[in-house]
Scaffold this active site. Structure first.
Site: not given
Ligand code: BDR
Ligand code: CA
Length: 311
Positions: A241
């Site tokens: 992500h």
């Molecule tokens: C986001 O949530 C976190 O768990 C990850 O680091 C990312 O920023 C994804 O939904």
């Protein structure tokens, strides 16, 4: 001149890769890293950011401890994804230097106020508590912000924390609403795009084959992190992500999307933290964000591997 950025983060294995990617990229100058409670609580996120900066070996980029909890809601964390430490899978020593003085919110305010003539880019990759608090503390910082490029939300893809909400927005929806209403140019990397940016066992092998401390740590972290998503979603890898935010700053052409109005649900518990994207412009509100929905995943992953190989 490199683009000046502040990374606001809650490491997190994917945050860690985002930080490494930024520190490896000459197009970017990381002015500071500010931490926010999210994937795991403070002070773990701060300790993790310090460890990652030290691992990168690119000097003492200042890491400032930021907010301890969301604006209104109790802190909701994600050890079930990231492990108890937040960066499980990497066996990193404690950092040899401490957090820098000054609260993360004040660092954002001061950096933006000093940058009105040459605005900076904010890169939030965790809950938006610090950025929203900075905007409330000193609304004039808007003039010193060129753009906010953030990871958060989802629309066609739904949520990853509730059926309608993505983690970063779900954790502090009130902060997200403040940020989307601030009148700052926003580029949004929602789940719609990050769920295409999958790191597979083949990529993890490429990191391991670097045979460097960074390659070993990243292979370990992503091997741990991948398990959750592969089991939960039945997909061929784990979404990388947060590095999408940094990759966009380096190679914007990797991504495509559309300018839309985005509102954040803060009232209904059922849909709390949903990002309501007016993709078809059926409402009457002006676009406030560039919402990405496609990435060239092969080129994106190649970029991450190539850049981390330089550390
Ligand atoms: C986001 O949530 C976190 O768990 C990850 O680091 C990312 O920023 C994804 O939904
Ligand atoms: Ca994150």
């Amino acid at each position: 001149m490199p683009r000046r950025i502040i990374i606001d983060t809650d490491p997190g294995q994917d945050d860690a890769v985002a930080i490494l990617l930024a520190l490896a990229s000459p197009e970017l100058e990381v002015m500071a890293i500010t931490t926010v409670a999210g994937n795991v609580p403070q002070p773990l996120v701060t300790d993790n950011a310090l460890k990652i900066v030290e691992l990168a070996g690119r000097g003492h980029v200042p890491v400032h401890r930021g907010c301890e909890r969301p604006l209104l809601r109790p802190l909701y964390t994600a050890e079930y994804v990231h492990g108890p430490s937040g960066i499980d899978g990497a066996d990193l020593p404690d950092a040899s230097w401490p957090p820098s003085p000054g609260h993360g919110v004040d660092v954002i305010v001061e950096a933006c106020m000093a940058s009105v003539d040459d605005p900076i880019t904010l890169c939030p990759i965790g809950p938006l508590t610090n950025v929203a608090t900075a905007l409330v503390k000193q609304p004039a910082i808007v003039a010193g912000i060129a753009e906010i490029v953030l990871m958060g939300g989802g629309f066609f893809e739904g949520g990853n924390t509730t059926p309608t909400a993505e983690f970063n927005i779900y954790v502090d929806p009130h902060a997200a609403a403040i940020v989307f209403d601030a009148g700052v140019p926003i580029t949004m990397m929602p789940l719609d795009v990050t769920h295409q940016a999958l790191v597979t066992p083949e990529h993890i092998g490429r990191f391991r084959d670097l045979r460097t401390p960074v390659g070993d740590a990243v292979a370990g972290m992503l091997g741990f992190y991948e398990r959750h998503d592969v089991e939960k979603y039945g997909i061929g890898g784990a979404p990388l992500h947060d590095p999408c935010v940094i990759a966009y700053l380096i190679e914007p052409d990797l991504f495509s999307g559309r300018r839309c109005h985005v509102a954040v649900e803060t009232a209904s518990e059922l849909t709390m933290g949903m990002t309501v994207v007016d993709w078809w412009a059926v409402g009457d509100r002006e676009p406030n964000a560039l919402v990405m929905n496609e990435v060239d995943a092969d080129r994106f992953l190649d970029l991450v591997v190539e850049r981390l190989a330089t550390l």
